[in-house]
Write a protein that holds these residues in place. Structure first.
Motif, PDB file in Angstrom:
ATOM      1  N   GLU A  24     -33.209  66.193 -11.304  1.00 18.44           N
ATOM      2  CA  GLU A  24     -32.763  65.609 -12.563  1.00 18.44           C
ATOM      3  C   GLU A  24     -32.722  66.667 -13.672  1.00 18.44           C
ATOM      4  O   GLU A  24     -33.491  67.648 -13.656  1.00 18.44           O
ATOM      5  N   VAL A  25     -31.838  66.438 -14.636  1.00 20.75           N
ATOM      6  CA  VAL A  25     -31.673  67.396 -15.740  1.00 20.75           C
ATOM      7  C   VAL A  25     -31.595  66.642 -17.062  1.00 20.75           C
ATOM      8  O   VAL A  25     -31.344  65.431 -17.098  1.00 20.75           O
ATOM      9  N   VAL A  26     -31.826  67.430 -18.157  1.00 18.52           N
ATOM     10  CA  VAL A  26     -31.583  66.952 -19.516  1.00 18.52           C
ATOM     11  C   VAL A  26     -30.282  67.584 -20.001  1.00 18.52           C
ATOM     12  O   VAL A  26     -30.081  68.799 -19.861  1.00 18.52           O
ATOM     13  N   VAL A  27     -29.388  66.757 -20.556  1.00 17.55           N
ATOM     14  CA  VAL A  27     -28.083  67.245 -20.994  1.00 17.55           C
ATOM     15  C   VAL A  27     -28.052  67.278 -22.522  1.00 17.55           C
ATOM     16  O   VAL A  27     -28.410  66.292 -23.180  1.00 17.55           O
ATOM     17  N   ILE A  28     -27.605  68.440 -23.062  1.00 18.41           N
ATOM     18  CA  ILE A  28     -27.423  68.579 -24.511  1.00 18.41           C
ATOM     19  C   ILE A  28     -25.927  68.588 -24.777  1.00 18.41           C
ATOM     20  O   ILE A  28     -25.201  69.459 -24.282  1.00 18.41           O
ATOM     21  N   ILE A  29     -25.446  67.612 -25.553  1.00 16.33           N
ATOM     22  CA  ILE A  29     -24.023  67.531 -25.908  1.00 16.33           C
ATOM     23  C   ILE A  29     -23.915  67.690 -27.429  1.00 16.33           C
ATOM     24  O   ILE A  29     -24.272  66.788 -28.195  1.00 16.33           O
ATOM     25  N   ASP A  30     -23.411  68.877 -27.866  1.00 16.80           N
ATOM     26  CA  ASP A  30     -23.263  69.190 -29.296  1.00 16.80           C
ATOM     27  C   ASP A  30     -22.104  70.164 -29.443  1.00 16.80           C
ATOM     28  O   ASP A  30     -21.995  71.116 -28.655  1.00 16.80           O
ATOM     29  N   LEU A  63     -22.337  63.740 -15.980  1.00 10.58           N
ATOM     30  CA  LEU A  63     -22.864  62.509 -15.409  1.00 10.58           C
ATOM     31  C   LEU A  63     -22.304  62.226 -14.024  1.00 10.58           C
ATOM     32  O   LEU A  63     -22.977  61.633 -13.171  1.00 10.58           O
ATOM     33  N   ALA A  64     -21.057  62.646 -13.797  1.00 12.05           N
ATOM     34  CA  ALA A  64     -20.434  62.412 -12.499  1.00 12.05           C
ATOM     35  C   ALA A  64     -20.964  63.345 -11.427  1.00 12.05           C
ATOM     36  O   ALA A  64     -20.940  63.005 -10.241  1.00 12.05           O
ATOM     37  N   ASN A  65     -21.466  64.525 -11.786  1.00  9.62           N
ATOM     38  CA  ASN A  65     -21.824  65.544 -10.791  1.00  9.62           C
ATOM     39  C   ASN A  65     -23.311  65.857 -10.730  1.00  9.62           C
ATOM     40  O   ASN A  65     -23.741  66.508  -9.786  1.00  9.62           O
ATOM     41  N   ARG A  66     -24.071  65.451 -11.731  1.00  9.49           N
ATOM     42  CA  ARG A  66     -25.487  65.792 -11.758  1.00  9.49           C
ATOM     43  C   ARG A  66     -26.326  64.527 -11.919  1.00  9.49           C
ATOM     44  O   ARG A  66     -25.833  63.465 -12.341  1.00  9.49           O
ATOM     45  N   LYS A  67     -27.622  64.628 -11.584  1.00  4.99           N
ATOM     46  CA  LYS A  67     -28.569  63.539 -11.844  1.00  4.99           C
ATOM     47  C   LYS A  67     -29.127  63.741 -13.244  1.00  4.99           C
ATOM     48  O   LYS A  67     -29.959  64.618 -13.470  1.00  4.99           O
ATOM     49  N   VAL A  68     -28.660  62.939 -14.166  1.00  2.00           N
ATOM     50  CA  VAL A  68     -29.008  63.111 -15.575  1.00  2.00           C
ATOM     51  C   VAL A  68     -30.100  62.116 -15.937  1.00  2.00           C
ATOM     52  O   VAL A  68     -29.932  60.901 -15.781  1.00  2.00           O
ATOM     53  N   ALA A  69     -31.225  62.627 -16.416  1.00  2.00           N
ATOM     54  CA  ALA A  69     -32.319  61.767 -16.851  1.00  2.00           C
ATOM     55  C   ALA A  69     -32.204  61.427 -18.324  1.00  2.00           C
ATOM     56  O   ALA A  69     -32.512  60.305 -18.733  1.00  2.00           O
ATOM     57  N   LEU A  89     -22.423  54.188 -22.035  1.00  2.00           N
ATOM     58  CA  LEU A  89     -23.462  54.874 -21.264  1.00  2.00           C
ATOM     59  C   LEU A  89     -24.541  53.889 -20.806  1.00  2.00           C
ATOM     60  O   LEU A  89     -25.023  53.968 -19.675  1.00  2.00           O
ATOM     61  N   GLN A  90     -24.926  52.989 -21.672  1.00  2.00           N
ATOM     62  CA  GLN A  90     -25.936  52.001 -21.311  1.00  2.00           C
ATOM     63  C   GLN A  90     -25.461  51.090 -20.186  1.00  2.00           C
ATOM     64  O   GLN A  90     -26.237  50.698 -19.318  1.00  2.00           O
ATOM     65  N   SER A  91     -24.171  50.743 -20.212  1.00  2.00           N
ATOM     66  CA  SER A  91     -23.630  49.851 -19.190  1.00  2.00           C
ATOM     67  C   SER A  91     -23.537  50.543 -17.841  1.00  2.00           C
ATOM     68  O   SER A  91     -23.895  49.963 -16.808  1.00  2.00           O
ATOM     69  N   ARG A  92     -23.050  51.777 -17.831  1.00  2.00           N
ATOM     70  CA  ARG A  92     -22.826  52.492 -16.563  1.00  2.00           C
ATOM     71  C   ARG A  92     -24.087  53.161 -16.039  1.00  2.00           C
ATOM     72  O   ARG A  92     -24.261  53.309 -14.831  1.00  2.00           O
ATOM     73  N   TYR A  93     -24.982  53.592 -16.921  1.00  2.00           N
ATOM     74  CA  TYR A  93     -26.183  54.325 -16.513  1.00  2.00           C
ATOM     75  C   TYR A  93     -27.399  53.701 -17.198  1.00  2.00           C
ATOM     76  O   TYR A  93     -27.921  54.232 -18.188  1.00  2.00           O
TER      77      TYR A  93
END
Length: 641
Positions: A24-30, A63-69, A89-93
């Motif tokens: 699992e990873v943490v994703v930063i989107i900025d 989100l499609a390629n990694r396990k995002v925590a 995001l809440q609906s799909r994940y």
């Protein structure tokens, strides 16, 4: 409810303090690389795996390629609004943690993001240490949610097992189990073993010893198809508040054989008890659970379930209380044959037994999911095996009870029959004593009267007196015949048997009546096979029996007719058919003709056919009388041995 084989964070086991697992990873989107790059480096220095991106498109790709925590999501992106992405995001994940980043410290914006489903909110610029604190806090919250789900799932599984065991116990304590009821309970137990809310094994096999105790045979099995059925059963129970056994009883018994693979496997299981090297036989007779683990080279691992001494002669010292609870036994070979049959190298075998006998085994594996089999799974399966053993024991007790009841019923009928025979024998004894005394007291006077009447008939010249003397002679002869019948009926029945031809006795008996039959215009026909067997016969008694039958036939043909005697062999019996062309017998009299003192004649004792039946029974034969067209037919069957 998750499907039995789905992979989700629900099944993730996190160690204390562990925030990310399984890649699992943490994703930063900025959109500002000057912020996200150093933040990513800082988080990685604190043992968090990080992926960064600058747009909503980068987020979707990640989100499609990694396990995002977790995602640290900027509210203002070049291709989308971060706040508008939250519901999607809440609906799909649903297990994704979302922390919003924004350069505007606006309470209304923050509350809007929280309402839409964000877990937290940070205003830029923020210290990296503050961001790390928020990240760890939300990852810890996420971990606690997963652990709570896991504990909830375990509670539901424990509730399922307790409910099933409770209902099975009630069932077995309130009724005896026929074979059909036993199959239903065993099916319920297998469903519990494979149910998603139960033990979650992919497959379960049940093998029981046959009635003779010589073979261990496959009885029932549940595979992947019925495992999904078991999940639907649990859902239906929750939705409709139904009892587990009520639903299982409504399942088609074909569920046990719905999966073709387990169907093939269960039908191949037929192992002789003498095969001491077979793992299943050893487990059943030694009453030990066995776990086969590919990681142990396929070597069996023994679990001493109760350390009970077995009564099987092949295992006089099967248990040693000094043995540890768990051991790898060099005495048990690698079960290659069973592994080839199951096509699986990891499975467990749990014995089924009561204190007095062994019943068989349950085999369970995770053929589809390849999930490891833990000691807790084995312990839970042993609990199900104990319940199955009780069900089988109840069934055996019920079957044994039914067998004993049948034996008692047969014994009662035999006693009732013997009682009737004793009563009849006492009546015949009393009748015999009375008849013997009467014959002795009456025979001499009757003989004297008949003799004097014949003497007077010869010496008198008066025709009127001669007519009266002839009446006296005729009636005295009738009395003499009646006394002779009584004498024959009550005389000693001791047989003097010797090898003889039935046809020979028949012909000699007919000679005694030949003159009377010719005078009555009765023709005679006798047929006998050339290879007629010799029988052990009492000649005098058989002649007496034939005389009675031939005289009855003559009485039925006063105006002439034909008397036919046909002798043949059928298997191990000699069959004699005596047929006349007389008047026959009324149908309502057929069932009474052999009763003592029953007669259709104006004059007669009614003991003739009773005597016939007695003589034939003394020769272990049977006698029957039927009407023909015309006349009547007597069928006599005598054993050839």
């Amino acid at each position: 409810m998750l499907t039995p084989y789905s992979i989700s964070p629900q099944h993730i086991s996190l160690a204390p303090g562990q925030l990310l697992t399984n890649g699992e990873v943490v994703v930063i989107i900025d959109d500002d690389p000057a912020i996200r790059a150093p933040l990513a480096q800082y988080l990685e220095e604190n043992n968090l795996a990080v992926v960064e991106g600058g747009s909503a498109a980068d987020l979707h790709a990640c989100l499609a390629n990694r396990k995002v925590a977790m995602v640290l999501l900027d509210i203002g992106l070049p291709d989308s609004s971060g706040a508008e992405l939250i519901p999607e995001l809440q609906s799909r994940y649903p297990d994704l943690a979302i922390v919003m980043l924004t350069g505007v410290a606006d309470l209304h914006v923050a509350m809007d993001c929280i309402r839409k489903g964000a877990d937290d909110y940070l205003a830029k610029p923020a210290k990296f240490s503050e961001i790390l604190f928020v990240v760890r806090k939300n990852l810890e919250k996420r971990r606690l949610i997963f652990e709570n789900r896991k504990y909830q799932e375990e509670l539901e599984q424990a509730h399922f097992r307790i409910q099933l065991m409770h209902q099975l116990s009630l069932k077995m304590n309130t009724v005896y189990l026929s074979t059909v009821e036993l199959d239903k309970l065993l099916l319920a137990i297998l469903v519990g073993i494979t149910a998603n809310e139960g033990l979650r094994f992919n497959r379960a096999f049940l093998a029981l010893f046959d009635d003779a105790g010589k073979y261990l045979e496959g009885r029932l099995a549940i595979g992947t198809t019925c495992r999904e059925t078991a999940a639907r059963v649990w859902q239906e129970m929750q939705q409709k508040d139904l009892k587990f056994l009520d639903i299982v009883h409504n399942l088609s018994t074909s569920c046990a054989f719905e999966d073709q693979d387990v169907n093939v496997i269960i039908r191949q299981m037929r192992i002789p008890v003498s095969d001491n090297s077979n793992i299943l036989i050893r487990s059943a007779l030694e009453r030990r659970s066995i776990r086969i683990d590919a990681g142990n080279g396929g070597r069996p691992i023994l679990h001493d379930r109760h350390a009970l001494q077995t009564n099987h002669p092949s295992y006089p010292n099967a248990f040693d209380r000094r043995n540890p609870i768990l051991e790898t036994s060099p005495l048990l070979p690698r079960p290659d044959q069973l592994i080839d049959l199951l096509k699986e190298e990891n499975f467990i075998v749990v014995p089924l037994f009561s204190p007095g006998r062994s019943f068989g085994v349950i085999i369970a594996d995770n053929f589809v999911t390849r999930s490891p089999i833990l000691d807790s799974h084995l312990n839970a399966l042993e609990l199900f095996a104990s319940q199955a053993s009780l069900a089988i024991e109840h069934s055996h007790l019920y079957i044994d009870m039914q067998k004993k009841l049948r034996e008692l019923e047969e014994l009662y009928q035999e006693l009732a029959k013997n009682k009737d025979q004793l009563v009849q024998a006492e009546r015949y004894s009393a009748l015999g004593q009375m008849s013997a005394q009467m014959v002795h007291n009456i025979r001499n006077p009757v003989t004297a009267i008949g003799g004097v009447a014949r003497l007077l008939n010869r010496r008198t010249l008066d025709d009127s007196l001669r007519k009266y003397s002839e009446v006296i002679i005729k009636e005295s002869e009738r009395l003499e015949k009646t006394l002779a019948d009584l004498r024959d009926f009550v005389e000693d029945t001791t047989s003097m048997k010797e090898a003889a031809l039935f046809s020979d006795i028949t012909r000699k008996t007919l000679l005694l009546l030949q003159r009377d039959m010719e005078a009555q215009h009765i023709t005679i026909a006798v047929e006998a096979p050339a290879d007629e067997p010799r029988l052990l016969l009492d000649r005098r008694r058989i002649r007496q029996m034939l005389l009675q039958l031939f005289r009855n036939a003559m009485d039925a043909m006063p105006d002439g007719g034909k008397l036919s005697i046909s002798i043949s062999r059928e298997d191990d019996q000699l069959v004699a058919l005596i047929r006349d062309t007389g008047t026959g017998i009324q149908d309502n009299f057929l069932g009474k003709v052999s009763e003592t003192f029953f007669t259709t004649k104006t004059y007669g004792t009614g003991m003739g056919l009773t005597l016939v039946e007695r003589i034939i029974k003394a020769h272990n034969g049977t006698f029957s009388l039927h009407n023909t067209s015309p006349g009547a037919e007597v069928v006599i069957r005598l054993p050839c041995t």
